[in-house]
Design a protein around this motif. Sequence first.
Motif, PDB file in Angstrom:
ATOM      1  N   ILE A   1      29.161  35.623  56.617  1.00  0.00           N
ATOM      2  CA  ILE A   1      29.869  35.317  55.372  1.00  0.00           C
ATOM      3  C   ILE A   1      28.949  34.553  54.424  1.00  0.00           C
ATOM      4  N   ALA A   2      28.900  35.005  53.173  1.00  0.00           N
ATOM      5  CA  ALA A   2      28.119  34.303  52.157  1.00  0.00           C
ATOM      6  C   ALA A   2      29.021  33.521  51.207  1.00  0.00           C
ATOM      7  N   GLY A   3      30.229  34.035  50.937  1.00  0.00           N
ATOM      8  CA  GLY A   3      31.146  33.345  50.032  1.00  0.00           C
ATOM      9  C   GLY A   3      32.253  34.266  49.582  1.00  0.00           C
ATOM     10  N   ALA A   4      33.134  33.732  48.768  1.00  0.00           N
ATOM     11  CA  ALA A   4      34.233  34.520  48.210  1.00  0.00           C
ATOM     12  C   ALA A   4      34.627  33.914  46.872  1.00  0.00           C
ATOM     13  N   GLU A   5      35.163  34.766  46.012  1.00  0.00           N
ATOM     14  CA  GLU A   5      35.575  34.290  44.699  1.00  0.00           C
ATOM     15  C   GLU A   5      36.677  35.171  44.152  1.00  0.00           C
ATOM     16  N   ILE A   6      37.494  34.591  43.307  1.00  0.00           N
ATOM     17  CA  ILE A   6      38.498  35.370  42.584  1.00  0.00           C
ATOM     18  C   ILE A   6      38.019  35.460  41.144  1.00  0.00           C
ATOM     19  N   VAL A   7      37.906  36.697  40.681  1.00  0.00           N
ATOM     20  CA  VAL A   7      37.462  36.958  39.316  1.00  0.00           C
ATOM     21  C   VAL A   7      38.703  37.344  38.511  1.00  0.00           C
ATOM     22  N   ASP A   8      38.913  36.663  37.406  1.00  0.00           N
ATOM     23  CA  ASP A   8      40.059  36.943  36.537  1.00  0.00           C
ATOM     24  C   ASP A   8      39.506  37.495  35.229  1.00  0.00           C
ATOM     25  N   ARG A   9      39.831  38.746  34.945  1.00  0.00           N
ATOM     26  CA  ARG A   9      39.274  39.433  33.781  1.00  0.00           C
ATOM     27  C   ARG A   9      40.395  39.842  32.851  1.00  0.00           C
ATOM     28  N   THR A  10      40.189  39.597  31.577  1.00  0.00           N
ATOM     29  CA  THR A  10      41.148  39.991  30.560  1.00  0.00           C
ATOM     30  C   THR A  10      40.498  41.037  29.657  1.00  0.00           C
ATOM     31  N   VAL A  11      41.194  42.135  29.436  1.00  0.00           N
ATOM     32  CA  VAL A  11      40.704  43.191  28.567  1.00  0.00           C
ATOM     33  C   VAL A  11      41.580  43.244  27.333  1.00  0.00           C
ATOM     34  N   THR A  12      40.957  43.240  26.165  1.00  0.00           N
ATOM     35  CA  THR A  12      41.684  43.343  24.900  1.00  0.00           C
ATOM     36  C   THR A  12      41.277  44.642  24.210  1.00  0.00           C
ATOM     37  N   GLU A  13      42.227  45.549  24.063  1.00  0.00           N
ATOM     38  CA  GLU A  13      41.933  46.826  23.387  1.00  0.00           C
ATOM     39  C   GLU A  13      41.814  46.589  21.891  1.00  0.00           C
ATOM     40  N   LEU A  14      40.795  47.164  21.304  1.00  0.00           N
ATOM     41  CA  LEU A  14      40.586  47.021  19.869  1.00  0.00           C
ATOM     42  C   LEU A  14      41.069  48.256  19.111  1.00  0.00           C
ATOM     43  N   LEU A  15      40.991  49.406  19.709  1.00  0.00           N
ATOM     44  CA  LEU A  15      41.408  50.653  19.048  1.00  0.00           C
ATOM     45  C   LEU A  15      42.347  51.421  19.934  1.00  0.00           C
TER      46      LEU A  15
END
Length: 66
Positions: A52-66
Amino acid sequence: MKTLRMIFNTADDDQWILSLRYPKDDVTATEVETAMQTIVDNDVFVSGPVSIAGAEIVDRTVTELL
């Protein structure tokens, strides 16, 4: 969108990442570590992780422009 990234070390000193979308909101470090150790101990993947090297939670928000 949230993603749980479990980061492992491989036998050739590289990193191997398993990403899972939509982890439960109350997931704990202990639960993740237990799952990761199970993956390592049971040699689940052909040329996969050895530690095991590590763990993380990635929270990504996408905003549509068109």
